[in-house]
Write a protein that holds these residues in place. Structure first.
Motif, PDB file in Angstrom:
ATOM      1  N   MET A  69      33.877  36.406  31.319  1.00 14.66           N
ATOM      2  CA  MET A  69      34.775  37.010  32.288  1.00 14.66           C
ATOM      3  C   MET A  69      34.276  38.389  32.702  1.00 14.66           C
ATOM      4  O   MET A  69      34.421  38.803  33.862  1.00 14.66           O
ATOM      5  N   ASP A  70      33.669  39.097  31.785  1.00 16.91           N
ATOM      6  CA  ASP A  70      33.061  40.386  32.118  1.00 16.91           C
ATOM      7  C   ASP A  70      31.930  40.178  33.125  1.00 16.91           C
ATOM      8  O   ASP A  70      31.805  40.926  34.104  1.00 16.91           O
ATOM      9  N   GLU A  71      31.117  39.154  32.896  1.00 14.87           N
ATOM     10  CA  GLU A  71      30.041  38.823  33.838  1.00 14.87           C
ATOM     11  C   GLU A  71      30.604  38.404  35.192  1.00 14.87           C
ATOM     12  O   GLU A  71      30.070  38.784  36.245  1.00 14.87           O
ATOM     13  N   LEU A  72      31.679  37.622  35.163  1.00 15.43           N
ATOM     14  CA  LEU A  72      32.305  37.200  36.412  1.00 15.43           C
ATOM     15  C   LEU A  72      32.753  38.401  37.230  1.00 15.43           C
ATOM     16  O   LEU A  72      32.617  38.414  38.457  1.00 15.43           O
ATOM     17  N   GLY A  73      33.269  39.429  36.551  1.00 16.44           N
ATOM     18  CA  GLY A  73      33.690  40.628  37.256  1.00 16.44           C
ATOM     19  C   GLY A  73      32.549  41.269  38.020  1.00 16.44           C
ATOM     20  O   GLY A  73      32.700  41.664  39.189  1.00 16.44           O
ATOM     21  N   ASP A  74      31.396  41.379  37.368  1.00 18.72           N
ATOM     22  CA  ASP A  74      30.226  41.956  38.039  1.00 18.72           C
ATOM     23  C   ASP A  74      29.820  41.129  39.260  1.00 18.72           C
ATOM     24  O   ASP A  74      29.521  41.656  40.324  1.00 18.72           O
ATOM     25  N   LYS A  75      29.808  39.805  39.083  1.00 17.71           N
ATOM     26  CA  LYS A  75      29.383  38.923  40.171  1.00 17.71           C
ATOM     27  C   LYS A  75      30.383  38.931  41.321  1.00 17.71           C
ATOM     28  O   LYS A  75      29.999  38.911  42.499  1.00 17.71           O
ATOM     29  N   LEU A  76      31.674  38.958  40.995  1.00 17.00           N
ATOM     30  CA  LEU A  76      32.697  38.988  42.035  1.00 17.00           C
ATOM     31  C   LEU A  76      32.634  40.293  42.820  1.00 17.00           C
ATOM     32  O   LEU A  76      32.777  40.314  44.045  1.00 17.00           O
ATOM     33  N   PHE A  77      32.423  41.385  42.106  1.00 23.50           N
ATOM     34  CA  PHE A  77      32.299  42.698  42.741  1.00 23.50           C
ATOM     35  C   PHE A  77      31.143  42.695  43.739  1.00 23.50           C
ATOM     36  O   PHE A  77      31.268  43.170  44.870  1.00 23.50           O
ATOM     37  N   GLU A  78      30.009  42.133  43.320  1.00 22.71           N
ATOM     38  CA  GLU A  78      28.830  42.072  44.180  1.00 22.71           C
ATOM     39  C   GLU A  78      29.066  41.138  45.362  1.00 22.71           C
ATOM     40  O   GLU A  78      28.741  41.475  46.519  1.00 22.71           O
ATOM     41  N   ALA A  79      29.617  39.960  45.089  1.00 24.97           N
ATOM     42  CA  ALA A  79      29.776  38.950  46.134  1.00 24.97           C
ATOM     43  C   ALA A  79      30.795  39.343  47.196  1.00 24.97           C
ATOM     44  O   ALA A  79      30.723  38.874  48.338  1.00 24.97           O
ATOM     45  N   THR A  80      31.751  40.195  46.834  1.00 21.36           N
ATOM     46  CA  THR A  80      32.781  40.613  47.793  1.00 21.36           C
ATOM     47  C   THR A  80      32.530  42.013  48.328  1.00 21.36           C
ATOM     48  O   THR A  80      33.417  42.631  48.910  1.00 21.36           O
ATOM     49  N   ASP A  81      31.301  42.504  48.125  1.00 20.05           N
ATOM     50  CA  ASP A  81      30.931  43.851  48.590  1.00 20.05           C
ATOM     51  C   ASP A  81      31.888  44.923  48.072  1.00 20.05           C
ATOM     52  O   ASP A  81      32.277  45.845  48.805  1.00 20.05           O
ATOM     53  N   GLY A  82      32.284  44.771  46.815  1.00 18.96           N
ATOM     54  CA  GLY A  82      33.122  45.774  46.183  1.00 18.96           C
ATOM     55  C   GLY A  82      34.602  45.648  46.470  1.00 18.96           C
ATOM     56  O   GLY A  82      35.388  46.503  46.056  1.00 18.96           O
ATOM     57  N   ALA A  83      35.007  44.568  47.137  1.00 22.46           N
ATOM     58  CA  ALA A  83      36.429  44.424  47.455  1.00 22.46           C
ATOM     59  C   ALA A  83      37.245  44.027  46.230  1.00 22.46           C
ATOM     60  O   ALA A  83      38.410  44.408  46.105  1.00 22.46           O
ATOM     61  N   TYR A  84      36.637  43.238  45.324  1.00 29.38           N
ATOM     62  CA  TYR A  84      37.341  42.765  44.125  1.00 29.38           C
ATOM     63  C   TYR A  84      36.520  43.043  42.877  1.00 29.38           C
ATOM     64  O   TYR A  84      35.291  42.944  42.887  1.00 29.38           O
ATOM     65  N   ASP A  85      37.228  43.373  41.824  1.00 27.39           N
ATOM     66  CA  ASP A  85      36.616  43.627  40.528  1.00 27.39           C
ATOM     67  C   ASP A  85      37.522  43.017  39.452  1.00 27.39           C
ATOM     68  O   ASP A  85      38.697  42.735  39.709  1.00 27.39           O
ATOM     69  N   VAL A  86      36.972  42.800  38.269  1.00 26.70           N
ATOM     70  CA  VAL A  86      37.734  42.269  37.140  1.00 26.70           C
ATOM     71  C   VAL A  86      37.505  43.161  35.937  1.00 26.70           C
ATOM     72  O   VAL A  86      36.371  43.559  35.662  1.00 26.70           O
TER      73      VAL A  86
END
Length: 352
Positions: A69-86
């Motif tokens: 889930m920590d890794e998912l946060g990094d990937k989501l942050f990158e994929a959404t151009d910083g719009a979402y983080d976990v």
């Protein structure tokens, strides 16, 4: 993810309220520590428009579910151009699992990892995945519990109660451990109080196995065994070793009585506010996370056993036929309607 630090529950819940309101309005929130994120100029930077979704977790940072889930946060942050983080909060920082479900329902927490049996409290049909001998392997479990053809209606049944099942993760294979002696047969558990997750099914299962099921939060177990309130618990090797239960309950007996999923739940309002594009990214990253989590489980089990043995733990096999016979009636008793029987039949058919 990278911003985690221990803060007060009051502060976290305050930020959660703001996060939910921001999601509903289509805007974001700052991170809980005010950080602007990575200094790498090539990567998106956290800012006032970053929506930080917090995840409650009752295990340590070394656990596979925390890691993915920590890794998912990094990937989501990158994929959404910083719009979402976990941001994942381990070790029951935000409360025991039962409490974190209530926080998700109330909209004051975005997500939480919870053990499968707890969702029986909201729809009894979830019992179908919390029974013995349902799954043949972690791969079989993951494939079926994340198949919309099998689980779609079941999972959707919780959304009007403020719970959306985002994903089902492997939660290990559970066995019994205690402070007194190796367990070989159900008779050996007589008069032993064994901690179980908070569900009637798990309490009954432990009774059939010969012990007395005692529900309590995971964070209370070490002290409860140490003080003699209970004699032991039942869980997988990672939790047994990672939470140092081997120090107070050195006898781990491979009953292998249960393999139930751990669910990642999310507030339906938070999920809906993502919009279709971000939802698709999030769902794809969850699928990747499930694969990696399964890999980490295999790697970590052998390490966990070695660490527990180094701390003085003894591992032993049991009379598997005796335990299987003892808990077999639970299947017939709990599969009482067309919904649960139908899901069970689909799951078993997928194993053939």
């Amino acid at each position: 993810m990278r911003h985690f630090k221990t803060v007060s529950i009051t502060a976290i819940l305050g930020v959660s309220v703001l996060a939910l309101a921001a999601c509903s309005a289509g805007t974001g929130t700052t991170t809980t520590d005010g950080s602007t994120g990575s200094s790498d100029s090539s990567a998106p930077a956290a800012n006032a428009d970053t929506t930080v979704m917090k995840v409650a977790f009752n295990q340590p940072e070394t656990h596979p579910q925390y890691i993915v889930m920590d890794e998912l946060g990094d990937k989501l942050f990158e994929a959404t151009d910083g719009a979402y983080d976990v941001e994942v909060f381990p070790n029951e920082t935000l409360g025991a699992q039962k409490e974190t479900i209530e926080l998700v329902q109330a909209g004051t927490l975005e997500m939480a990892y919870v053990g499968g049996p707890l969702l029986e409290n909201f729809n009894e049909d979830f019992v179908v995945f919390n029974l013995p001998n349902v799954f043949d392997s972690p791969e079989h479990q993951s494939a079926t519990t994340n198949d919309p053809e099998i689980t779609g209606d079941l999972y959707a049944s919780l959304e009007d109660q403020g719970i959306k099942v985002a994903s089902a993760f492997h939660g290990g294979v559970r066995s019994v451990y205690n402070s007194e002696k190796p367990i070989m047969t159900p008779e050996d558990l007589d008069a032993m109080k064994i901690r179980v997750i908070e569900s009637d099914t798990n309490i009954e299962m432990m009774e059939l196995m010969g012990g007395t099921g005692t529900p309590m939060g995971q964070g209370e177990v070490y002290t409860a065994i140490q003080s003699g309130i209970i004699e032991g618990g039942e869980n997988n090797e990672l939790i047994y070793s990672g939470l140092k239960h081997s120090e107070v309950a050195p006898y781990y007996s491979y009953t292998r009585h249960l393999m139930f999923p751990d669910y990642l739940i999310i507030s339906p309002d938070v999920y809906d506010a993502m919009g279709p594009e971000t939802q698709a990214i999030f769902d794809e990253l969850l699928a990747e996370a499930r694969v990696h989590e399964a890999e980490l489980w295999k790697e970590q089990v052998s390490v966990a056993v070695a660490d527990a043995e180094a701390a003085g733990a003894q591992f032993n096999e049991v009379d598997t036929e005796a335990f299987a016979a003892a808990i077999a009636p639970l299947l017939e008793e709990k599969l009482t309607n067309e919904v649960t029987q139908g899901i069970y039949d689909q799951v078993r058919a997928a194993a053939e």
